[in-house]
Design a protein around this motif. Structure first.
Motif, PDB file in Angstrom:
ATOM      1  N   PRO A   5      49.009 -29.636 -33.243  1.00 32.13           N
ATOM      2  CA  PRO A   5      49.528 -30.978 -32.927  1.00 32.13           C
ATOM      3  C   PRO A   5      51.018 -31.127 -33.207  1.00 32.13           C
ATOM      4  O   PRO A   5      51.719 -31.833 -32.465  1.00 32.13           O
ATOM      5  N   ALA A   6      51.515 -30.466 -34.258  1.00 33.86           N
ATOM      6  CA  ALA A   6      52.950 -30.550 -34.551  1.00 33.86           C
ATOM      7  C   ALA A   6      53.772 -29.914 -33.432  1.00 33.86           C
ATOM      8  O   ALA A   6      54.784 -30.477 -32.984  1.00 33.86           O
ATOM      9  N   ALA A  44      39.567 -36.239 -37.608  1.00 36.41           N
ATOM     10  CA  ALA A  44      40.896 -36.786 -37.329  1.00 36.41           C
ATOM     11  C   ALA A  44      41.372 -36.389 -35.944  1.00 36.41           C
ATOM     12  O   ALA A  44      41.898 -37.219 -35.175  1.00 36.41           O
ATOM     13  N   ILE A  45      41.204 -35.126 -35.598  1.00 35.81           N
ATOM     14  CA  ILE A  45      41.669 -34.643 -34.294  1.00 35.81           C
ATOM     15  C   ILE A  45      40.835 -35.250 -33.173  1.00 35.81           C
ATOM     16  O   ILE A  45      41.374 -35.679 -32.134  1.00 35.81           O
ATOM     17  N   ALA A  46      39.515 -35.310 -33.352  1.00 34.62           N
ATOM     18  CA  ALA A  46      38.656 -35.899 -32.321  1.00 34.62           C
ATOM     19  C   ALA A  46      38.986 -37.374 -32.113  1.00 34.62           C
ATOM     20  O   ALA A  46      39.021 -37.858 -30.970  1.00 34.62           O
ATOM     21  N   ALA A  84      52.413 -36.146 -34.052  1.00 33.79           N
ATOM     22  CA  ALA A  84      52.999 -35.862 -35.360  1.00 33.79           C
ATOM     23  C   ALA A  84      52.164 -36.474 -36.477  1.00 33.79           C
ATOM     24  O   ALA A  84      51.904 -35.835 -37.507  1.00 33.79           O
ATOM     25  N   ALA A  85      51.725 -37.731 -36.287  1.00 37.73           N
ATOM     26  CA  ALA A  85      50.893 -38.377 -37.294  1.00 37.73           C
ATOM     27  C   ALA A  85      49.560 -37.655 -37.460  1.00 37.73           C
ATOM     28  O   ALA A  85      49.040 -37.524 -38.578  1.00 37.73           O
ATOM     29  N   THR A  86      49.007 -37.156 -36.351  1.00 35.23           N
ATOM     30  CA  THR A  86      47.755 -36.395 -36.429  1.00 35.23           C
ATOM     31  C   THR A  86      47.956 -35.101 -37.194  1.00 35.23           C
ATOM     32  O   THR A  86      47.105 -34.712 -38.014  1.00 35.23           O
ATOM     33  N   ALA A  87      49.076 -34.419 -36.954  1.00 29.62           N
ATOM     34  CA  ALA A  87      49.374 -33.194 -37.701  1.00 29.62           C
ATOM     35  C   ALA A  87      49.464 -33.479 -39.195  1.00 29.62           C
ATOM     36  O   ALA A  87      48.951 -32.713 -40.022  1.00 29.62           O
ATOM     37  N   GLY A  88      50.116 -34.587 -39.562  1.00 30.87           N
ATOM     38  CA  GLY A  88      50.189 -34.955 -40.964  1.00 30.87           C
ATOM     39  C   GLY A  88      48.821 -35.254 -41.549  1.00 30.87           C
ATOM     40  O   GLY A  88      48.506 -34.853 -42.677  1.00 30.87           O
ATOM     41  N   ALA A  89      47.987 -35.968 -40.778  1.00 31.60           N
ATOM     42  CA  ALA A  89      46.647 -36.312 -41.254  1.00 31.60           C
ATOM     43  C   ALA A  89      45.797 -35.067 -41.484  1.00 31.60           C
ATOM     44  O   ALA A  89      45.059 -34.967 -42.472  1.00 31.60           O
ATOM     45  N   LEU A 115      54.161 -38.025 -43.279  1.00 26.92           N
ATOM     46  CA  LEU A 115      54.177 -37.691 -41.853  1.00 26.92           C
ATOM     47  C   LEU A 115      53.019 -38.373 -41.130  1.00 26.92           C
ATOM     48  O   LEU A 115      53.153 -38.769 -39.963  1.00 26.92           O
ATOM     49  N   ALA A 116      51.903 -38.539 -41.812  1.00 28.27           N
ATOM     50  CA  ALA A 116      50.764 -39.240 -41.212  1.00 28.27           C
ATOM     51  C   ALA A 116      50.981 -40.741 -41.141  1.00 28.27           C
ATOM     52  O   ALA A 116      50.271 -41.433 -40.407  1.00 28.27           O
ATOM     53  N   THR A 117      51.969 -41.257 -41.879  1.00 24.69           N
ATOM     54  CA  THR A 117      52.173 -42.704 -41.978  1.00 24.69           C
ATOM     55  C   THR A 117      53.363 -43.205 -41.183  1.00 24.69           C
ATOM     56  O   THR A 117      53.254 -44.178 -40.418  1.00 24.69           O
ATOM     57  N   LEU A 118      54.507 -42.576 -41.335  1.00 29.26           N
ATOM     58  CA  LEU A 118      55.743 -43.127 -40.774  1.00 29.26           C
ATOM     59  C   LEU A 118      55.722 -43.283 -39.251  1.00 29.26           C
ATOM     60  O   LEU A 118      56.217 -44.286 -38.735  1.00 29.26           O
TER      61      LEU A 118
END
Length: 483
Positions: A16-17, A89-91, A119-124, A142-145
């Motif tokens: 995802p990143a 998370a990815i699904a 980007a948020a998904t990669a952080g999660a 990264l999952a938040t901002l």
């Protein structure tokens, strides 16, 4: 320092990143083309989801590891619960990207929107497996901002207000969490979340107190992101201001990131015990009660979902107040039930918004008689709400609550059991109020003219209902992600 890297284990985070960067590169070459952006996002998330399969199929006692030191410590560990949360998370992100594809946005902003979501998904996904302090903190942010931009994307006053609330809260939660991480390092002398260093710190009274204060700060910082009371005030505003797909992203992917981050420190919570476990119980009780009581007063569907998220967050962390070995599994199992139900609700709401406009979707009165006018949409929405309430025929929701209560009952926390029972009744009243609106008769029986739903949304509805029925008939198929 020689660090061994297993790239296959890192793929669910890296894909995802890289997809976020690729979306921006394609937009620079072929600007203002929404279709390639969504195509890249769907392919990227599909590949990331496929990359989680080896971790989901791993044995209970064989977590996958990467970024390992020669002496044996690893900075990236995916156990059976972490693998299930990564896949969830990815699904969820994949469903929301497909959900958002027909929703109109400025072509110049679609690349940034999808890049922020990836980007948020990669952080999660990454924060679930991170075991060193620096990576854990960076991935959590990264999952938040990026979600701040996703809330503001709608470009209405309510959206800007919600984004500002989220921004201020994010900065405050980062400061609190960073202070907790610094105190963790001061107490343990190590930059990792390792049970052995916690045991060493617990044996010394001075460092034990510092470690307890550190865990309290980390719990408060993550509590902001998990929408736990009293750190919840940003949630209804952000949900009401954002577009429906972005609200769904906040309600699902962001919550997986927050719980994943919290579970990393869950075992130290048990080792320190005492006031830290009491704090978890207080947060769970406050969140359930405040969320359910305020949901009873809400007359806006998105604000209702905000208060619902707060209440459900209390149920998610409820098992963690025990020293039970099943607490982590129970919290993750409840979150999976919450994700399925919440995604179903938002699929139905977005389908309504695309047909009749946002005003019809956010108003309880506008949804009166939906089950009669559009039985399929009404069934998906109603069953999703019943899952959140834990009412039959939504057996999956009921079983999720049983999972959450079982460790608490085993430890005989009677006060929390009574509070949970009261909140079950409050939650039933809150959700049934909405279900009643959906299936009640319409005062004006003249059918209103409605636009035809987008084919993609129709397909999602057609898939959502049998999935909901299957999950409620055989909920063990959902929990197998964690076994």
């Amino acid at each position: 320092m020689n660090i061994s890297i297993d790239w296959a284990v890192l793929l669910p985070t890296l894909i995802p990143a890289l997809g976020a960067v690729l979306v921006l590169l394609v937009d620079a070459i072929v600007p203002r083309r929404r279709t390639p952006h969504f195509g890249i996002a769907v392919v990227t998330l599909g590949a990331a989801l496929a990359a989680t399969v080896p971790a989901v199929l791993q044995g209970f006692d064989r977590p996958l590891r990467s970024l390992c030191l020669p002496e044996g410590g690893c900075f990236y560990v995916v156990d059976e619960v972490g693998a299930g949360l990564q896949a969830a998370a990815i699904a969820s992100a994949l469903v929301i990207v497909v959900m958002a594809a027909p929703v109109r946005t400025q072509k110049s902003l679609s690349a940034i929107q999808l890049s922020a979501m990836l980007a948020a998904t990669a952080g999660a996904v990454g924060v679930i497996a991170a075991r060193d302090l620096a990576a854990w903190l960076v991935l959590l942010e990264l999952a938040t901002l990026p979600t701040i931009f996703l809330v503001a994307l709608r470009a209405r006053r309510t959206a800007i207000d919600g984004a500002l609330n989220l921004l201020v809260t994010s900065l405050l939660s980062f400061a609190v969490t960073a202070m907790g991480v610094a105190m963790w390092f001061a107490a343990t002398g190590e930059a990792t979340f390792d049970a052995d260093v916690v045991l060493a710190a617990v044996e010394v009274p001075e460092t034990r107190r510092v470690l307890a204060a550190s865990l309290m700060l980390i719990l408060a910082g993550v509590g902001f992101k998990l929408s736990l009371a009293p750190f919840h005030l940003w949630t209804p505003e952000a949900y009401a201001g954002a577009s429906a797909p972005m609200t769904a992203f906040l309600a699902t992917v962001s919550k997986v990131a927050a719980l994943g981050a919290l579970l990393v420190v869950a075992r130290p919570l048990v080792l320190v015990g005492g006031a830290t476990l009491v704090a978890v119980g207080v947060l769970a009780a406050l969140s359930m009660t405040v969320g359910n009581v305020m949901a009873l007063r809400a007359d806006d569907t998105l604000r209702f979902m905000g208060w619902s998220t707060i209440a459900q967050g209390g149920w998610v962390i409820l098992p963690l107040l025990t020293a039970s070995s099943r607490a982590v599994h129970a919290a993750a199992a409840y979150l999976l039930v919450y994700l399925v139900a919440t995604l179903a609700v938002f699929i139905a709401l977005i389908c309504i918004a695309h047909q009749q406009g946002r005003d019809a979707m956010v108003s309880f009165e506008g949804l009166r008689g939906l089950g009669r006018r559009q039985p399929w949409t009404g069934a998906v929405l109603g069953l999703g709400l019943l899952m959140l309430a834990g009412l039959p025929p939504a057996i999956g929701g009921l079983l999720g609550k049983v999972y959450a209560l079982q460790p608490v009952a085993d430890q005989r926390h009677w006060v929390m059991l009574v509070i949970a029972a009261v909140n079950v009744m409050l939650g039933v009243a809150a959700y049934l109020r909405w279900v009643w609106q959906i299936f009640s008769s319409v005062r004006d029986e003249t059918p209103a003219r409605e636009l035809r739903a987008h084919p993609l949304h129709q397909a999602m509805l057609a898939i959502a209902l049998p999935v909901l029925v299957l999950v409620n008939l055989m909920p063990q198929w959902l929990f197998v992600l964690l076994d």
